[in-house]
Enzyme design. Sequence first.
Site, PDB file in Angstrom:
ATOM      1  N   HIS A   1     -29.351  -3.298   9.682  1.00 20.79           N
ATOM      2  CA  HIS A   1     -28.673  -2.632   8.562  1.00 20.79           C
ATOM      3  C   HIS A   1     -27.559  -3.455   7.944  1.00 20.79           C
ATOM      4  CE1 HIS A   1     -30.421   1.447   9.272  1.00 20.79           C
ATOM      5  NE2 HIS A   1     -30.513   0.987  10.502  1.00 20.79           N
TER       6      HIS A   1
ATOM      7  N   LYS B   1     -18.030   6.382  -0.799  1.00 21.18           N
ATOM      8  CA  LYS B   1     -18.667   5.649   0.295  1.00 21.18           C
ATOM      9  C   LYS B   1     -17.544   5.121   1.179  1.00 21.18           C
ATOM     10  CE  LYS B   1     -20.656   3.081  -2.957  1.00 21.18           C
ATOM     11  NZ  LYS B   1     -22.030   3.365  -2.578  1.00 21.18           N
ATOM     12  N   ARG B   2     -17.890   4.477   2.302  1.00 24.17           N
ATOM     13  CA  ARG B   2     -16.823   3.896   3.113  1.00 24.17           C
ATOM     14  C   ARG B   2     -16.005   2.905   2.294  1.00 24.17           C
ATOM     15  NH1 ARG B   2     -16.713   4.821   8.687  1.00 24.17           N
ATOM     16  NH2 ARG B   2     -14.944   3.419   8.646  1.00 24.17           N
TER      17      ARG B   2
ATOM     18  N   LYS C   1     -17.770  -3.330  -0.923  1.00 23.00           N
ATOM     19  CA  LYS C   1     -18.179  -2.196  -1.777  1.00 23.00           C
ATOM     20  C   LYS C   1     -17.350  -2.138  -3.063  1.00 23.00           C
ATOM     21  CE  LYS C   1     -19.819   0.487   2.201  1.00 23.00           C
ATOM     22  NZ  LYS C   1     -21.243   0.826   1.978  1.00 23.00           N
TER      23      LYS C   1
ATOM     24  N   THR D   1     -27.572   4.318   0.061  1.00 23.02           N
ATOM     25  CA  THR D   1     -28.403   5.513  -0.042  1.00 23.02           C
ATOM     26  C   THR D   1     -27.776   6.553  -0.971  1.00 23.02           C
ATOM     27  OG1 THR D   1     -27.437   6.123   2.088  1.00 23.02           O
ATOM     28  CG2 THR D   1     -29.728   5.406   2.103  1.00 23.02           C
TER      29      THR D   1
ATOM     30  N   LYS E   1     -29.135   9.438  -3.885  1.00 21.12           N
ATOM     31  CA  LYS E   1     -28.712  10.843  -3.987  1.00 21.12           C
ATOM     32  C   LYS E   1     -28.191  11.151  -5.391  1.00 21.12           C
ATOM     33  CE  LYS E   1     -27.551  10.441   0.838  1.00 21.12           C
ATOM     34  NZ  LYS E   1     -26.506   9.958   1.762  1.00 21.12           N
TER      35      LYS E   1
END
Length: 798
Positions: A355, A542-543, A548, A650, A654
């Site tokens: 991952h 998100k984290r 990110k 992911t 969504k």
Amino acid sequence: MNITKEKILSDLKKVAMIMFTKEFVDTSKEDQYKIFATVIKGYLSENWLEKNENYRIGKEKQVYYFSLEFLLGKMTCTNIINLGLEELCMEVMDELGLDFKGFDKYDAEPGLGNGGLGRLAACFLDSMASIGIPGHGCGIRYDYGLFEQKIVNGEQIEGPDNWLKNGFVWETKKSHQSKRIKFYGDITLKELGGCLTPVHTGYETILAVPYDVPIVGYKNKVVNNLRLWKAQIEGNDFDFNSFSYGTFSELDEKKRNAEAISKLLYPDDTTESGRLLRLKQEYFFVSAGLQSIVDYNSKKGITPNEFPNTFSIQINDTHPALCVAEFMRILIDEKKVYWDEAWEITKEVMSYTNHTILTEAMEKWEIDKVQQLIPRVYMIIEEINRRFCDEVYQKYDDWDRVMEVAIIKDRLINMAHLAIVGSHSINGVSKLHTEVLTKKVLKNFYELYPERFNNKTNGITHRRWLLKSNKALTTLIDEMIGSSWKDDPNLLEKLTEFSEDKNFCEKIEGIKLENKKKLAELIWQETGIEVDINSIFDTHVKRLHGYKRQLLNILHIIYLYREILENKDFTMHPKTFIFSAKAAPGYYLAKRIIKLINSVGKLINNDDRINKFIKVIFIPNYSVSKAQIIIPGSDLSEQISTVGMEASGTSNMKFMMNGALTIGTLDGANVEIKEAVGGENIFIFGLNYKELKEIEKKQSYNPIKFLKENPKINKIVEMLRDGTFGGDFSSIYSHLVDEDRYFVLKDFNSYLETHKKIDGIYRDRDRWNSMVVKNIAKSGHFSSDNTIRKYAEEIWKI
Ligand code: 26Q
């Protein structure tokens, strides 16, 4: 079983008596929901029992998904939906003055995961049950899930997540199936029955006690099992002897030490690796799970050589990689299988999913620690490594090459290497990610074992992320295309033909507005800030991590702030920037970025010149249940990672399923989302993977030079250290200027231009809505049902 309104009402009465010795109507609201959930559990238990019995006597191959994380989210509503009891329950609840919202409020939330990897495990369990695959989870029943985040003075404060404090209806303790786990001690080789046998002495035993959680398939009577292990000392009874001899505290300490193993989920903290307790957790659940599977099969009379036909084990990232060595130990030491055969069996049973490619996230354990904690397992790892290195040396006659792939190097055990060598399948989680694995990160392994590598692009379950979280949209889709898409989400494609249907598009817009109202309510409750539901809800959840690039988002906001102040002609459609993210407790930069977002927000939200255009919201304590409100209420989905770094993502899936458009880089699964919806229905910006690698190679990106050439951006970066936002953000400044390994500034202009473009398109409501419909229509491709079918066919061979 025929479940009717009358039956539910009478069962509620009975269960209220049993649980509280009260009439149902005399119990508290909270207890009424608990009773309701217990009654539902009773209904599914019949299926559960029957399924278990079928599995026990049948020959169907079983799958076990080993994961340190299962980010389940609240379960009562989704269980009711999956049992097909939604309408009926609503009717009954209506009569009793209850509603579904009560479950959202009172249900315990098992937040037993950090983020994407844990939530993926939960989606996979849901999909396996729903498409009728006998697939089960194996993990740890943490007393405390991922920490609870509070924001105080704009800063993250961590507190315990005591999710079990009011009990968890959906678990069943199975003490009689407990397993013993051996830690520490010594191994000696003794001559037994003519052969040298390892004997383990002086070990400590920890008891692993299973708690089973039913995983309910969608209207198909399947109930699979998630087995979560809790650590206890053996003979948990009060020891009067030691008490009277004054050694009670010793016992107490022993108990505490044992229970510490399942006390707490570790936050994904790559800066603080090598914690012994984490290693204990890994071995604890791997050993308990494997013992349980092997015992179960042995009782069925299945011999080890048949194991590969009876079950498969999926290793979720390297966290359960000890599966390879522990399974070998059980086969060799307990089942008396010879090494070569045991090795073939192990490889056939095991498969591994990667991952991440971030090097700092690759798990490595010091051999001294492993040797001390699990001496026999260490011996086996050493032997696996010795044989593997031998094989590679035979092939290449090149020692350097051997060392690049060795499992043990520099007195560290590389867990990814262990998982790869011991599995028949290794997969990445999006096309791009798998390509990066085979061409770069795991290139050497790919050359050795090309047939083992494959891609399985992630997916999400539409049952939670649409049926449960967006009921209005679900109903509208039913009206348009019938309801068969619920069984086969690929059929959402049928919506494409309505993408230019004005009437339908307006309905879609209306639903979005309602969902934005709900999100605005959540924002109000959580932050006391009022937001305009006619503004664009632009969401980044998100984290919190450098790659990110929440920093890119907030820098753009700072840019807008300056523009609004300095440019009298400035105009834009109002935007509400919504963030929600937890930072690992030891990740300093990430925590400063949270503080920056909150500080910038404070300044902007309180300035009437600015807040008529933009607002900045930080919703504390991001969780699955919050995501279920935030995602359906968003217009724009921020998926802006540095290319090559987000394995898949992911939440991107969504969001599109709930009618948000994506602004994103060509990273992870965004690439495939673009392929599915077409470049004209997604907002892609920034460098692509090839371009970025080129720049890295040439080392041609120089932030200081860049800032000299871009004075406007330089001004906003300077604001990080001139006190504009009230705090000292010079650490973020230095990060940007000195290293910026996430290429934030490099992509800045392209990000800015793309946002401008979005502003224009949003004003064209017809065009926007039509894009939204096309995204919803294609989102079925990213159903985890599709993903799981591929795992089943190509990896598990079922
Ligand atoms: C490691 C060592 C010690 C403590 C914790 C950890 C740890 C825990 C969790 C390391 C990593 C994780 C989680 C990683 C994760 O969530 N990865 C994400 O997986 C998703 C599902 O495949 C992808 O969509 C995301 O791209 C990926 O970042």
